[in-house]
Structure formats: structure tokens, C-alpha cells
Design a protein around this motif. Structure first.
Motif, short mmCIF file in Angstrom:
data_model
loop_
_atom_site.label_atom_id
_atom_site.label_comp_id
_atom_site.label_asym_id
_atom_site.label_seq_id
_atom_site.Cartn_x
_atom_site.Cartn_y
_atom_site.Cartn_z
N GLU A 82 0.34 -0.95 0.24
CA GLU A 82 -0.16 0.18 0.34
C GLU A 82 0.70 1.18 -0.01
OE1 GLU A 82 -3.38 -0.24 3.16
OE2 GLU A 82 -3.74 -2.10 2.79
N ILE A 83 1.86 1.02 1.02
CA ILE A 83 2.50 2.41 0.48
C ILE A 83 3.24 2.64 -0.59
CG2 ILE A 83 5.19 2.76 1.60
CD1 ILE A 83 4.43 2.08 4.11
N SER A 84 3.50 1.43 -1.42
CA SER A 84 4.95 1.45 -2.68
C SER A 84 3.61 2.54 -3.62
CB SER A 84 4.78 0.35 -3.35
OG SER A 84 6.09 -0.25 -2.50
N TRP A 137 3.94 29.53 -3.77
CA TRP A 137 3.44 27.95 -4.51
C TRP A 137 3.84 27.14 -3.53
CZ3 TRP A 137 7.16 24.10 -2.04
CH2 TRP A 137 8.29 24.90 -1.10
N LYS A 138 3.67 27.59 -2.28
CA LYS A 138 3.15 26.60 -1.24
C LYS A 138 1.53 26.05 -1.18
CE LYS A 138 7.12 26.43 1.70
NZ LYS A 138 7.32 26.65 3.35
N MET A 139 1.16 26.84 -2.32
CA MET A 139 -0.23 26.67 -2.01
C MET A 139 -1.09 26.20 -2.76
SD MET A 139 -1.15 28.45 0.58
CE MET A 139 -2.78 28.37 0.61
N ASP A 140 0.12 25.35 -3.89
CA ASP A 140 0.00 24.96 -5.08
C ASP A 140 -1.17 23.43 -5.22
OD1 ASP A 140 0.70 23.08 -7.37
OD2 ASP A 140 0.74 24.26 -8.27
N PRO A 141 -2.70 23.51 -5.12
CA PRO A 141 -3.16 22.23 -4.78
C PRO A 141 -2.54 20.77 -5.23
CG PRO A 141 -4.12 23.17 -6.62
CD PRO A 141 -3.08 24.42 -6.41
N ARG A 142 -1.42 20.64 -6.67
CA ARG A 142 -0.73 19.13 -6.17
C ARG A 142 0.72 19.03 -4.88
NH1 ARG A 142 0.35 21.57 -12.28
NH2 ARG A 142 0.76 23.79 -10.74
N TYR A 143 0.94 20.70 -4.78
CA TYR A 143 1.81 20.21 -4.12
C TYR A 143 1.51 19.84 -2.92
CZ TYR A 143 5.53 21.42 -0.45
OH TYR A 143 6.63 21.80 0.56
N LYS A 144 -0.05 20.36 -2.23
CA LYS A 144 -0.93 20.42 -1.34
C LYS A 144 -0.98 18.39 -1.64
CE LYS A 144 -2.89 24.95 -0.33
NZ LYS A 144 -4.06 25.53 -0.03
N LYS A 145 -1.71 18.26 -2.11
CA LYS A 145 -1.73 16.49 -2.59
C LYS A 145 -1.18 15.93 -1.87
CE LYS A 145 -4.65 13.04 -2.86
NZ LYS A 145 -5.84 13.08 -2.87
N ALA A 146 0.06 16.15 -2.81
CA ALA A 146 1.50 15.45 -2.79
C ALA A 146 1.64 15.64 -0.76
CB ALA A 146 2.79 16.12 -3.16
N ASN A 147 1.78 16.54 0.46
CA ASN A 147 1.81 16.14 1.27
C ASN A 147 1.04 15.89 1.67
OD1 ASN A 147 4.24 17.96 0.67
ND2 ASN A 147 3.13 19.98 1.82
N HIS A 148 -0.32 15.52 1.77
CA HIS A 148 -1.99 14.89 2.00
C HIS A 148 -0.79 13.68 2.13
CE1 HIS A 148 -5.30 13.49 3.45
NE2 HIS A 148 -5.62 13.11 2.33
N LEU A 149 -0.39 13.46 1.11
CA LEU A 149 0.00 11.62 0.37
C LEU A 149 0.91 11.33 1.13
CD1 LEU A 149 -0.90 11.14 -3.86
CD2 LEU A 149 -1.88 10.49 -1.56
N GLN A 181 1.54 7.80 8.15
CA GLN A 181 0.31 6.82 8.62
C GLN A 181 0.65 5.38 8.68
OE1 GLN A 181 -1.87 8.80 11.04
NE2 GLN A 181 -2.17 6.71 11.70
N LEU A 182 0.39 4.78 7.50
CA LEU A 182 0.64 3.41 7.61
C LEU A 182 1.49 2.91 8.44
CD1 LEU A 182 -0.07 3.12 3.66
CD2 LEU A 182 -1.55 2.75 5.56
N VAL A 183 2.88 4.18 8.08
CA VAL A 183 4.30 3.79 8.97
C VAL A 183 4.40 3.42 10.21
CG1 VAL A 183 6.52 4.24 9.16
CG2 VAL A 183 5.69 4.23 7.15
N ASN A 184 3.43 4.03 10.81
CA ASN A 184 3.53 4.67 12.03
C ASN A 184 1.90 3.37 12.55
OD1 ASN A 184 4.30 6.73 13.05
ND2 ASN A 184 2.60 8.06 12.79
#
Length: 474
Positions: free
Chosen positions: A351-353, A377-389, A395-398
Motif C-alpha cells: 500500500e505504501i508503494s 508556491w506552497k499553496m499549489d493544490p498539487r503540492y498540497k495533495k502530495a503532502n497529504h499523501l 500514518q501507514l508507517v506509524n
């Protein structure tokens, strides 16, 4: 004496024919200025960073472990491409070295390579360019192999003229094979056809003939990017005929390949033994059906026929899984926790992969489509989505770490195993098999299934009746 951190000199070559001497010469001056006790040299020989992920590179894993233990001062490499080609692997490594304050030195700086920096945006772009370059190298190599394969069933290659002519010894049989493909409609019919021509063409693998049926080279074309006629190839069939064959049989080819892959998994997984001679049963394929059978060919008990179809054995095993899921006493299963955790870990890492691939896609879009000089640039939705992922991944690691703690302490394993069995009994056969089945023993009129932790099953019948198409198995 206070421990001195290591200076790691890392070199990598992709193939056996490449020489690592250039990289050794480039880092010589750096090594000579250091105390030998501080120097660690790690070489990766014949390792392609295009083809292997970071998890499949043990030498790179060694470096990562040392970094996480804060034992590394500086890493020396010829350039970025020696460390990684994959964009996401490169970004993860950059995050790691910045977190542990490890310096990176590229020994080829001055030859068109930029030095390492702590600018995550710049390093991201450079990693992306390296990834693209690596994929272009692989693409060009793949294109050459498609158009000029070293050897191909049914063809003879003239190395001087680079022309491919039909093999006169196989020409007629291959033409018959392509003609016969138009007449089949089921997986079993395709399998029967392949077995016949496999013998005539002396092919070791069924996939050789499937690949032949799907390869436009036999129509004298390369179709990966548009329609490219290969004028150096003498085709076995026209492009029109090839296209008609693919449209009519493509789904059948895919179904056959998927079925054969599933069967190969089951053959390796089950590996049943004979109840009389204790030897592992051989797997034999039918000529008329894609599904074969396990059989003991030991002549010592020739009067006793030990044989079971693989599809029947699969159904029996699934029935056992369901019975075990209903009867297992989870509280007594705690001693089995470490083995269980290894399998749970494998699933979580899968799942992590998937999440890592998604992060890579969003970061590529962000880096190529953003203005690096923009203040927001930190407000870019793609950057936000990557950070969310990334948060989901963490969370999976934890969660995995928490499960490891629970399992190692023999706590709450009941809920974990119970939920897993109930939710995935039909999804992850190899995982359940490794958790539950210890051995399959086949007899003439029945079989024994030795189950891990059998003592932990409550009120479970020791005999299960399976009504198959031809016989009953107990």
C-alpha cells in the motif's frame, strides 16, 4: 574516544561491461585528505537504477541505515545519477540527508554537473531531469531491441546487412500457427493450440508463442509510437491481418496470460507431498485444459494413483480457510505473532508503494507546471495533495509500527487476525496460505492438511468433506 562519523564513497555501474575506474579516480583526492578509519567505500556493480527500486538495492539500503543511525558525515558520488535515477527515490533520499544533516559531494563537479544543495525545489527539478534522462536511455534501448532483436523465434538475423529473413526450418509451422489462431475462441482452445505448436517449434515456454502472437515485428512493423514499417524485416503476415488478429483475440490473450500467472502462483504455493513416499508431487499440464494437476510419478507405488487437479485443490484450501476463520481461538494464537506480522508488513508495504507512486506523479506535475519564483508556491493544490499523501504514508508507517509493538508484546492480535481473515479470505490467497497451511499431503482417495497452530482451533472437525466433480476428498 568519541565516535567519528563516516565519509562514504559510493560508486555505481549499470552493467558488467562498465568500468568503475573513472569514479574511483574522481574521488581519489577526497579520500587522500581523510583518515582511512573514517572512509567507507561502497560499490554497486551491474545495478541499474532505472530497473531496480531502492528496496532492491542492498548497498543503498546499507547507506540509508547508516544515515538513520546518524553515522554518516558526508556521501561522495560521481554525480546524482550514480545515487538515483528514479525521481521519487531521489526526493526521499534528499529529505533523509537534510533531516540528518548529511553533506553530499559530487566528485564530477566542473564537468557540467551542479553541486548538491539544500534547496529542496532545485534538487527536485534536478532529480526529475535525471529520472527523465534515465527513462529516455531505457526507451532508446527498448526501441533498438524491438526493431533489431538479438534473436527471435522464426527469424534469422544477418548481422552485416541487419536484415531479418524467415527461418526456413520454422517458416511453414509459424504460418500455420498464425492461421490457426483465428479459429480459437476459448482459453482451453488457445492452450491446446499452444501446446501443439510449442512441441513443433521446440519452445520451452508457452509465453514465447503468446508473445509471438502479439508482436507486430512478425508483421514487419513497430507500433509503439505510430505505424513504423520495418523494411529490414520479411513479415509473416500483413499489418491488416495482424490488426484483425489483435482486435479479435486480444482479450483472450490477456485472459490466458493472467490465468497462467495465477496457476504458477498456486503451483509454487501448494507444493503438495505424496502421502505414501513423502516426495513432492509434480505438476503436469493438460493438453486440452489450461488447468493441470498434481501427480506422484514414483514407481514404488505404481498401483496407487496419487493425483489431484489444481483447481480442485484450490477449492479445498479455500474451504479450509473459511473453517479456520470460523473456529480459530485468537487468544491462543499470540505465539504465532511474529510470523503473522511479517505478512501484515508485506501488505502494508505494498500500500505504501502505491502511495509513493501517486506522490511522484503529483510532484512531477507540480515541479514542471509551477513558477519557482512565485511566493505562494506552497499553496499549489498539487503540492498540497502530495503532502497529504505523505501524511497518509506516514500514518501507514506509524500503524505498522504500532502493530509490530502489539504483536511482539502478544497484545490485541485476536482483533487484527480476525479482521484480516474475514475481510480478505478471497483476496490474498498466498498470505492466508502462509499463515494457516503448513503442509498438504495427498493420498489416493483423500488428503491431509496440516494447519499452523492447529491447537488453537475451537471445536473444529478433523474431517472435512469436499464434493468435487469426480470424487470426494476427506
Amino acid at each position: 574516544m568519541e565516535f567519528e562519523k563516516l565519509h562514504v564513497f559510493f560508486r555505481r555501474v549499470s552493467t558488467k561491461g562498465q568500468d568503475i575506474a573513472t569514479q574511483e579516480a574522481a574521488d581519489l583526492s577526497y579520500r587522500e585528505s581523510l583518515n582511512p578509519d573514517e572512509v567507507m567505500i561502497i560499490n554497486e556493480n551491474a545495478v541499474s537504477a532505472n530497473k531496480k527500486s531502492i528496496n532492491d538495492r542492498p548497498e543503498m539500503q546499507k547507506i540509508i541505515s547508516l544515515i538513520k543511525e546518524d553515522k554518516v558525515d558526508t556521501i561522495y558520488a560521481f554525480d546524482r545519477t550514480r545515487l538515483f535515477r528514479d525521481f521519487y527515490d531521489g526526493m526521499e533520499f534528499t529529505d533523509l540527508v537534510l533531516k540528518h544533516e548529511v553533506k553530499i559531494v559530487f566528485t564530477s563537479v566542473g564537468n557540467g554537473h551542479l553541486p548538491a544543495s539544500d534547496n529542496i525545489f532545485m534538487e527536485g527539478l534536478l532529480s526529475l531531469f535525471s529520472d527523465i534522462e534515465g527513462k529516455n536511455i531505457a526507451r532508446r534501448s527498448g526501441e533498438t531491441r524491438r526493431r533489431y532483436p538479438p534473436q527471435l523465434l522464426g527469424y534469422r538475423n544477418d548481422k552485416e546487412t541487419k536484415k531479418y529473413s524467415k527461418d526456413s526450418d520454422k517458416k511453414e509451422v509459424i504460418e500455420q500457427f498464425f492461421s490457426a489462431l483465428t479459429e480459437i475462441n476459448t482459453i482451453d482452445e488457445l492452450h491446446s493450440l499452444i501446446k501443439t505448436f510449442q512441441k513443433d517449434l521446440k519452445c520451452k515456454s508457452e509465453m514465447s508463442l503468446i508473445n509471438m502472437a502479439r508482436n507486430p515485428f512478425y508483421a514487419g512493423h513497430d507500433l509503439v509510437k505510430g505505424i513504423n514499417k520495418l523494411r529490414h524485416v520479411d513479415p509473416y503476415l500483413s499489418l491488416e491481418t495482424f490488426d484483425q488478429l489483435q482486435k479479435a483475440k486480444d482479450e483472450l490473450f490477456k485472459a490466458y496470460v493472467n490465468t497462467m500467472e495465477q496457476i504458477n502462483v498456486l503451483v509454487k504455493l501448494f507444493s503438495p507431498t505424496c502421502g505414501y513416499c513423502k516426495k513432492t508431487l509434480n505438476y503436469r499440464q493438460e493438453n486440452t485444459s489450461v488447468y493441470g494437476f498434481f501427480i506422484c510419478s514414483n514407481k514404488a507405488h505404481r498401483k496407487v494413483k496419487v493425483k489431484i487437479p489444481i483447481i480442485e485443490l484450490q477449492k479445498i484450501v479455500e474451504q479450509v480457510f473459511q473453517e479456520v476463520a470460523n473456529k480459530l481461538d485468537y487468544k491462543k494464537l499470540c505465539s504465532h505473532s511474529l510470523e503473522s506480522f511479517k505478512n501484515i508488513k508485506r501488505q502494508t508495504e505494498s500500500e505504501i508503494s502505491i502511495i509513493e507512486l501517486q506522490i511522484k506523479e503529483f510532484m512531477e506535475e507540480f515541479l514542471l507546471g509551477s513558477n519557482q519564483y512565485s511566493e505562494d508556491w506552497k499553496m499549489d493544490p498539487r503540492y498540497k495533495k502530495a503532502n497529504h499523501l505523505k501524511e497518509e504514508k506516514q500514518q501507514l508507517v506509524n500503524n505498522l509500527s504500532q502493530k509490530e509493538m502489539l504483536l511482539e508484546n502478544n497484545k490485541d492480535i485476536a482483533q487484527i487476525v480476525e479482521k484480516y481473515l474475514n475481510n480478505r479470505s478471497r483476496v490474498s490467497l498466498p498470505l492466508l496460505y502462509s499463515l494457516i497451511i503448513k503442509q498438504l499431503i495427498i493420498y489416493e482417495q483423500g488428503l491431509d492438511i496440516e494447519v499452523f497452530a492447529f491447537d488453537y482451533l475451537q471445536n473444529m472437525q478433523t474431517e472435512l468433506i469436499y464434493e468435487g466433480d469426480e470424487s470426494a476428498w476427506i
